[in-house]
Design an enzyme around this catalytic site. Structure first.
Site, PDB file in Angstrom:
ATOM      1  N   CYS A   1     -44.478  73.714  69.099  1.00 41.36           N
ATOM      2  CA  CYS A   1     -44.627  72.313  69.417  1.00 41.36           C
ATOM      3  C   CYS A   1     -43.527  71.693  70.268  1.00 41.36           C
ATOM      4  O   CYS A   1     -42.469  72.256  70.474  1.00 41.36           O
ATOM      5  CB  CYS A   1     -44.788  71.489  68.140  1.00 41.36           C
ATOM      6  SG  CYS A   1     -45.964  72.207  66.981  1.00 41.36           S
TER       7      CYS A   1
ATOM      8  N   ASN B   1     -40.587  69.755  65.335  1.00 46.28           N
ATOM      9  CA  ASN B   1     -40.755  70.990  66.102  1.00 46.28           C
ATOM     10  C   ASN B   1     -40.077  72.122  65.344  1.00 46.28           C
ATOM     11  O   ASN B   1     -38.889  72.029  65.036  1.00 46.28           O
ATOM     12  CB  ASN B   1     -40.129  70.834  67.497  1.00 46.28           C
ATOM     13  CG  ASN B   1     -40.075  72.146  68.255  1.00 46.28           C
ATOM     14  OD1 ASN B   1     -40.920  73.017  68.078  1.00 46.28           O
ATOM     15  ND2 ASN B   1     -39.079  72.293  69.107  1.00 46.28           N
TER      16      ASN B   1
ATOM     17  N   GLY C   1     -34.857  89.871  67.504  1.00 49.38           N
ATOM     18  CA  GLY C   1     -33.602  90.224  66.852  1.00 49.38           C
ATOM     19  C   GLY C   1     -32.397  89.394  67.239  1.00 49.38           C
ATOM     20  O   GLY C   1     -31.261  89.806  66.970  1.00 49.38           O
TER      21      GLY C   1
END
Length: 640
Positions: A2, A79, A371
């Site tokens: 978002c 978000n 990662g």
């Protein structure tokens, strides 16, 4: 997940800014193409683009919630993802609270009502959010501890505007009276460090709420920020014979983090670059998704690809593997588009392959794991070994070290021992500035004639070093990287480039509980036996394939040195420099000289050239308006 946009007005005239918000919101529809929406009252207007991941049919934003006696007291736009939302939801329900959705966002707003600003200490996840309290008429802003999700803001006489991406604020500039002057201090920091350090942006009037910070603002007031995340790295020696207990704690924390990062109502895949970090995440994710898809990228030039190792790793964990190979032509053509998505330049060539592998992944999944953060948390950079090699110098008297430094300055470049003598005679604060600096002062002044010495890298690093005086030397370097390189480069590209493809990237290493274990690791279990991330490698022995366990990190390496010297990118670089209208900022003749020297093999200027070239492309888009990237029309603003 978002993109958010909002404005707190100074004069209770939010209705006057709804149209501008609706016009600016599509500038970042790539962050949330599934749906959009706005909400406003007298003081505030909120806008939102949604990428639906959890509780897809509900959890629409902007979200309203309140207690029984004031059911619409709060409005929120959010978000990110909260990975422990199920546990928080159960805890709050036990306290008597009710929920209207099944999503993770509502736990934030209910938690805020119960805990106040301390709600951020209860959240495991990545987040940037804004909560408007209609009773107290106060706006509360927050970012996650590590800065995984961005939040820009600007304040004018009209009010305070905030957004996930700077371009939406720029689009509203005419309505809110926002000046668009460049910040020359931030430009110098960028050229010096290859990224724009928080809280700066290259536009002087637009700032970023820093990672690990919360802020409040009231109508007509200024944003008042405070830090809640203050890493201490309280490392303690591990008794001999008890090392395995620590390794087991690391493994359990990471496995729990990956399990929670897999929570979604859509398919979750994983990036796989061939090193221990991404392989560990993918291997753990495979336990929760037997049909896991992994993705990697490489280049046509031999010797610059992790493709073969990543494929071997995928086979070892029995994951279906997808590869995207990037050509030099694709690379050059994508650069303007990528600079557009970044908002401010980041001089990291791996942005481009990341863009292409994200685009490929989005064809198959909506969420990927990666990662990022393992090096900063577990001591993964080779430079972290330096304090051990320079330890004997620390015992020398200051006058002797000063004399050694003067001697190192007169020794010929390339002479054996010159670099060791130079670095050994300096304090850590003087010699270590993070992973990215490629210009020394003389080179910087040559390219940036108006550079000021008080604005060099120490302007950024000195306040951070002041917070770590009681940490061991390796922890001090990690601490510096958490607040510079990681949040300025690593996490900016992770967010902006995956979101450019409407793909959500999750980073299980950057989890509150994983960090709680990682910051206790003593330096001798990070850097030991000739390797880095020693404790992490030992913790992952039963999880990561043997061929990866002790392999050095490469990520998505880019053949930039070769391409800038050869036909692949030399012509593009020359044209970019000649056409750039940055004459008042950059000494273009000096950059052209560097390019010629690089092609002739006189010196490897690839990192320095790429830093300047990225800025020139950014300037052509956001300042000159000479380049319009190939962006879908709804994403491109009217006023830029």
């Amino acid at each position: 997940m978002c993109g958010l946009l909002g404005m707190l007005t100074s004069n209770q005239n939010a209705a006057d800014f709804v149209a501008a918000t609706e016009r600016a919101l599509p500038c970042m529809r790539h962050r949330g193409p599934d749906e959009d929406g706005t909400w406003f009252d007298a003081d505030v207007v909120f806008g939102f683009n949604r990428l639906s991941i959890i509780d897809i049919a509900h959890s629409h934003q902007p979200l309203q919630w309140g207690p029984a006696d004031a059911p619409e007291r709060y409005a929120m736009t959010f978000n990110g993802e909260i990975y422990n939302y199920l546990e928080l939801r159960a805890e709050l329900q036990d306290l008597g609270y009710t929920f209207n959705t099944s999503g993770d966002g509502e736990t934030i707003i209910v938690g805020y009502h119960h805990w106040g600003k301390d709600v951020v200490t209860h959240l495991r996840g990545m987040f940037a959010f804004a909560i408007w309290d209609t009773h107290n008429r106060e706006l509360f802003l927050a970012r996650d501890p590590f800065g995984i999700k961005p939040l820009y803001y600007a304040t004018t006489d009209a009010g305070t505007v905030f957004a996930s991406e700077k371009k939406s604020i720029l689009e509203m500039a005419p309505e809110i009276g926002l000046p668009l002057d460049l910040d020359f201090r931030a430009i110098e920091h960028y050229v010096d460090l290859q990224y724009v350090p928080e809280p700066e942006s290259l536009h002087a009037a637009i700032r970023r709420l820093e990672s690990g910070c919360i802020a409040t603002v009231q109508p007509g007031g200024q944003v008042t920020a405070e830090r809640y995340f203050k890493p201490q790295f309280p490392a303690q020696p591990v008794p001999k014979g008890k090392e395995q207990d620590l390794f087991d704690r690391i493994a359990r924390a990471l496995e729990d983090s990956v399990e929670k990062h897999m929570r979604a109502d859509v398919t979750v895949g994983s990036f796989l670059s061939g090193g221990i970090d991404s392989t560990a995440i993918a291997a753990l994710a495979k336990r929760h998704n037997p049909k896991l898809l992994t993705f990697t990228t490489g280049f046509e030039r031999e010797g610059y690809s992790e493709v073969d190792v990543a494929a071997e790793s995928a086979a070892a964990i029995d994951a279906e593997h997808i590869v995207k190979v990037v050509s030099p032509e694709e690379y050059a053509n994508a650069i303007p588009k990528i600079m557009w998505y970044l908002d401010d330049p980041v001089a990291d060539p791996s942005l481009v392959p990341l863009y292409f592998v994200a685009a490929e992944a989005r064809k198959h999944v909506k969420v990927v794991l990666s990662g990022e953060g393992a090096d900063e948390l577990f001591g993964g950079y080779t430079i972290y070994k330096e304090p051990l090699s320079l330890a004997p110098f620390e015992k020398l008297p200051s006058p002797m070290r000063k004399g050694m430094h003067q001697l190192s300055r007169v020794l010929p470049d390339g002479m054996k021992g010159k670099s060791l003598l130079e670095r050994g005679s300096m304090t850590m604060e003087e010699r270590y500035y993070g992973n990215a600096r490629s210009f020394n002062w003389e080179q910087l002044k040559r390219v940036l004639p108006d550079a000021r010495p008080e604005w060099d890298h120490k302007d950024v690093t000195a306040p951070i070093y002041a917070q770590s005086k009681n940490m061991d030397p390796v922890a001090r370097m990690q601490h510096l990287d958490l607040f510079t390189w990681m949040r300025g480069d690593i996490l900016v590209k992770a967010d902006k480039i995956t979101m450019a493809n409407s793909l959500e990237l999750r980073v299980p290493f950057l989890d509150r509980e994983v960090f709680a274990v990682a910051e206790t690791i003593p330096y001798d279990l990070k850097i030991t036996e000739g390797t880095t991330k020693y404790a992490l490698r030992r913790a992952m022995e039963q999880i990561v394939p043997a061929h990866v366990l002790n392999r050095r990190k490469l990520g998505f390496p880019v053949p930039m040195r070769h391409w800038l010297a050869g036909d692949e990118l030399y012509g593009w670089a020359q044209e970019t420099i000649n056409e750039s209208q940055t004459d008042g900022i950059i000494a273009k003749h000096a950059v052209l000289d560097m390019l010629k020297e690089h092609r002739a093999g006189v010196s490897d200027h690839s990192r320095r050239l790429w830093t300047v070239l990225a800025f020139m492309v950014w300037h052509a888009i956001f300042v000159e308006h000479r380049i319009k990237p190939d962006i879908e029309e709804r994403d491109y603003p009217v006023h830029l």
